[in-house]
Design an enzyme around this catalytic site. Structure first.
Site, PDB file in Angstrom:
ATOM      1  N   HIS A  84     -51.718  81.794   8.201  1.00  0.00           N
ATOM      2  CA  HIS A  84     -50.433  81.100   8.388  1.00  0.00           C
ATOM      3  C   HIS A  84     -49.312  82.049   8.850  1.00  0.00           C
ATOM      4  CE1 HIS A  84     -51.975  77.394   6.782  1.00  0.00           C
ATOM      5  NE2 HIS A  84     -52.176  77.874   5.567  1.00  0.00           N
TER       6      HIS A  84
ATOM      7  N   ASP B 184     -40.950  84.246   1.587  1.00  0.00           N
ATOM      8  CA  ASP B 184     -41.130  83.899   0.171  1.00  0.00           C
ATOM      9  C   ASP B 184     -42.406  84.638  -0.272  1.00  0.00           C
ATOM     10  OD1 ASP B 184     -42.725  82.214   1.804  1.00  0.00           O
ATOM     11  OD2 ASP B 184     -42.858  80.660   0.264  1.00  0.00           O
TER      12      ASP B 184
HETATM   13  C1  BDR Z   1     -47.049  78.172   4.151  1.00  0.00           C
HETATM   14  O1  BDR Z   1     -46.873  77.864   2.764  1.00  0.00           O
HETATM   15  C2  BDR Z   1     -46.929  79.034   1.979  1.00  0.00           C
HETATM   16  O2  BDR Z   1     -47.778  78.858   0.883  1.00  0.00           O
HETATM   17  C3  BDR Z   1     -47.465  80.122   2.865  1.00  0.00           C
HETATM   18  O3  BDR Z   1     -46.920  81.376   2.526  1.00  0.00           O
HETATM   19  C4  BDR Z   1     -47.089  79.685   4.249  1.00  0.00           C
HETATM   20  O4  BDR Z   1     -45.810  80.162   4.581  1.00  0.00           O
HETATM   21  C5  BDR Z   1     -48.270  77.465   4.682  1.00  0.00           C
HETATM   22  O5  BDR Z   1     -48.105  76.079   4.640  1.00  0.00           O
HETATM   23 CA    CA Z   2     -44.721  81.896   3.287  1.00  0.00          CA
END
Ligand code: BDR
Ligand code: CA
Length: 316
Positions: A242, A9
């Protein structure tokens, strides 16, 4: 070399995961499947294409997939996503629009045909809500017998969530899809907040990229500086790592301590989105989910910053 599909995403940390994937000599990225989450599906797919072009990888196809979760008919982007990732999803950075367009084929069909073709040779790394993958397995249930490893950025086992005391953002956007996948018996590695919040990127790291003095180095430095500024835990000096952690874990699982478990997901009530051991399978053998609980963050951080710097040196 492992074949890879990234389900994104695209978002700032998704863009970093994409850059790491094309830079890694252990991975051959055969396609990107787009999903909703940080941005709407089409915006994310276009971001992925634009990022790929700036990195010199316009050969990689990008597909659009689900636009909302399994249980809903629509998706409204959350305000917090616009804040953390910027209105355009990539920290307000203005990238040239890719010459290549989004593929006509649907992302779920691309997942199905790729799993059928490459079987266990294919690794799927998902860094958004898990809807595309759940749809692929629901449409073609026999894929379960041949699908290779799946690595997800999502969930939280030993730490609180980041959108509620229980839930991490990706899982909370489609808890039904995550539950379905966890309980399907697939070989899943969960790279959740337990480890992604242990690794960080600093302004010093983005400065290293900027000093490469290429356009790609500069846009990534700008993008990640924006992201760092949205991380109040560090007074705006460092961000969590992340999504890149999931791709790094696909290549270097030895840097992560992984706990084998049967996992499930709470789909209702205030704990909706919580990733937790499946109480009904406590005495069952052969747990299918490996939950990352510890990481050698120094190694991950150094390797990541150096790998991207080397990529930016080669790109425009
Ligand atoms: C996840 O949430 C999204 O905002 C980031 O891209 C990551 O995949 C972290 O909790
Ligand atoms: Ca993400």
């Amino acid at each position: 070399m492992k074949k890879l599909i990234l389900d994104l995403d695209t978002g700032i940390d998704d863009s970093m995961a994409l850059a790491y994937a094309v830079a890694s000599s252990d991975l051959e990225l055969i396609g990107v499947t787009g999903t909703y989450g940080n941005v709407y599906t089409k915006v994310g797919a276009q971001n992925a294409l634009n990022v790929l072009q700036v990195l010199g990888h316009q050969d990689i196809p990008v597909y659009c997939g689900a636009e909302h979760s399994l249980a809903e008919n629509s998706f409204i982007r959350h305000e917090v996503s616009a804040r953390i990732h910027g209105e355009n999803g990539i920290g307000g950075v203005d990238l040239p629009v890719a010459a290549r367009g989004i593929e006509e084929k649907d992302a779920v069909d691309f997942l199905i045909s790729s799993i059928t073709k490459y079987r266990e040779e294919l690794v799927i790394v998902a860094t958004g809500p898990l809807t595309n993958l759940a749809l692929a397995l629901q449409r073609a249930p026999l894929l379960k017998e041949i699908i290779g490893p799946v690595v997800i950025m999502g969930g939280a086992l030993t730490v609180p969530g980041n959108v509620s005391p229980y839930a991490e953002a990706n899982i909370s956007k489609d808890p039904q899809a995550a539950k379905f996948l966890f309980e399907s018996g697939l070989d899943i590695t969960m790279v959740g907040l337990d480890v992604t919040q242990r690794s960080q990127l600093t302004k010093g790291d983005t400065q290293t990229w900027r000093e490469v003095q290429t356009m790609s180095g500069r846009v990534f430095a700008d993008m990640v500086d924006y992201y760092i500024a949205q991380h109040p835990h560090s007074n705006g000096t460092a961000s969590y790592l992340h999504d890149p952690s999931a791709v790094i874990c696909a290549v270097h699982p030895e840097w992560f301590t992984r706990l084998p478990m049967h996992m499930t997901v709470v789909t209702e009530g205030e704990a909706s989105g919580r990733t937790i051991g499946d109480p009904e399978k406590q005495r069952m053998p052969h747990p299918n989910v490996k939950v990352c609980v510890l990481v050698d963050s120094e190694k991950v951080e150094r390797h990541f910053v150096e790998t991207l710097a080397a990529l930016f040196r080669k790109a425009i």
